[in-house]
Design an enzyme around this catalytic site. Sequence first.
Site, PDB file in Angstrom:
ATOM      1  CB  SER A   1      -0.909   0.029   1.230  1.00  0.00           C
ATOM      2  OG  SER A   1      -1.769  -1.080   1.248  1.00  0.00           O
TER       3      SER A   1
HETATM    4  N1  SAH Z   1      -1.399  -4.692   4.175  1.00  0.00           N
HETATM    5  C1  SAH Z   1      -0.699  -4.959   2.942  1.00  0.00           C
HETATM    6  C2  SAH Z   1      -1.522  -4.534   1.731  1.00  0.00           C
HETATM    7  C3  SAH Z   1      -1.537  -5.612   0.709  1.00  0.00           C
HETATM    8  S1  SAH Z   1      -2.712  -5.495  -0.589  1.00  0.00           S
HETATM    9  C4  SAH Z   1       0.692  -4.326   2.943  1.00  0.00           C
HETATM   10  O1  SAH Z   1       1.022  -3.620   3.901  1.00  0.00           O
HETATM   11  O2  SAH Z   1       1.457  -4.553   2.024  1.00  0.00           O
HETATM   12  C5  SAH Z   1      -4.052  -6.482   0.020  1.00  0.00           C
HETATM   13  C6  SAH Z   1      -3.773  -7.922   0.391  1.00  0.00           C
HETATM   14  O3  SAH Z   1      -5.014  -8.498   0.806  1.00  0.00           O
HETATM   15  C7  SAH Z   1      -3.278  -8.805  -0.755  1.00  0.00           C
HETATM   16  O4  SAH Z   1      -2.090  -9.431  -0.357  1.00  0.00           O
HETATM   17  C8  SAH Z   1      -4.393  -9.814  -0.964  1.00  0.00           C
HETATM   18  O5  SAH Z   1      -3.927 -11.098  -1.353  1.00  0.00           O
HETATM   19  C9  SAH Z   1      -5.028  -9.866   0.416  1.00  0.00           C
HETATM   20  N2  SAH Z   1      -6.401 -10.348   0.463  1.00  0.00           N
HETATM   21  C10 SAH Z   1      -7.413 -10.153  -0.437  1.00  0.00           C
HETATM   22  N3  SAH Z   1      -8.534 -10.760  -0.043  1.00  0.00           N
HETATM   23  C11 SAH Z   1      -8.242 -11.378   1.148  1.00  0.00           C
HETATM   24  C12 SAH Z   1      -8.988 -12.200   2.052  1.00  0.00           C
HETATM   25  N4  SAH Z   1     -10.268 -12.558   1.838  1.00  0.00           N
HETATM   26  N5  SAH Z   1      -8.367 -12.657   3.160  1.00  0.00           N
HETATM   27  C13 SAH Z   1      -7.061 -12.346   3.412  1.00  0.00           C
HETATM   28  N6  SAH Z   1      -6.304 -11.593   2.596  1.00  0.00           N
HETATM   29  C14 SAH Z   1      -6.886 -11.128   1.472  1.00  0.00           C
END
Ligand code: SAH
Length: 218
Positions: A67
């Site tokens: 992010s």
């Molecule tokens: N918090 C992360 C942001 C990553 S983007 C950071 O600091 O880098 C969002 C993430 O959510 C992705 O890795 C995606 O695979 C995950 N995601 C999407 N749907 C999800 C779900 N139902 N349960 C767990 N993770 C999920």
Amino acid sequence: MRTYEDSYRHKGLRKQLVELLRTKGITDERVLAAINNIPRHYFLDSAFDKVAYEDRAFPIEADQTISQPYTVAYQTQLLDLRTFEKVLEIGTGSGYQSMVLAEMQVQVFTIERQKKLFEVHKKFELRKRYPGIKYFYGDGYEGLPTYGPFDKVIVTAAAPYIPPKLIEQLKPGGKMVIPVGAGDIQRMKRLTKKSDGSVQEELFENFSFVPMLDGKNG
Ligand code: SAH
């Protein structure tokens, strides 16, 4: 490939990023200190080293993103964290947000649905610095019933609707920060669970997250 060296140049760039976040309205000093302490360039391929401290999201493994720093700071600030609180994060991704939370002296539980990301992250150098973070491979829509209830929940993927099980796993007085919307743009919401079980909703800025998907993958 990644390289793990935190030079004066990196530290200087990080300070500039913190100042930029300040001008964008981040006022919680603990959030700013956390961002100042974490080498964000460790999370990216060394090809991206020069841009790691720009206020932008970046691609990581499995078509996912780390992010934007402003987004991480904004959501963390809205969580209104107190030391030792139990915090559940949905969407571990790169692990950056989890480590920002850990810097703020809370107990972090984080779930990732993509097996590949979950596995790759196990070998990540910076994990040793935050031995308290608990990582789970699973579906964020289910939360972590055996570890709850939580003081705070942070969802870092775009939720088409508010997952009812995450509300159930909030303590009375607990808060959830979640971007809600099925399209390209989501509205940041903060939900507070009242002692009678009802939920109060506050609306904040618009953001654009990758989607929160159903079930596990891998
Ligand atoms: N918090 C992360 C942001 C990553 S983007 C950071 O600091 O880098 C969002 C993430 O959510 C992705 O890795 C995606 O695979 C995950 N995601 C999407 N749907 C999800 C779900 N139902 N349960 C767990 N993770 C999920």
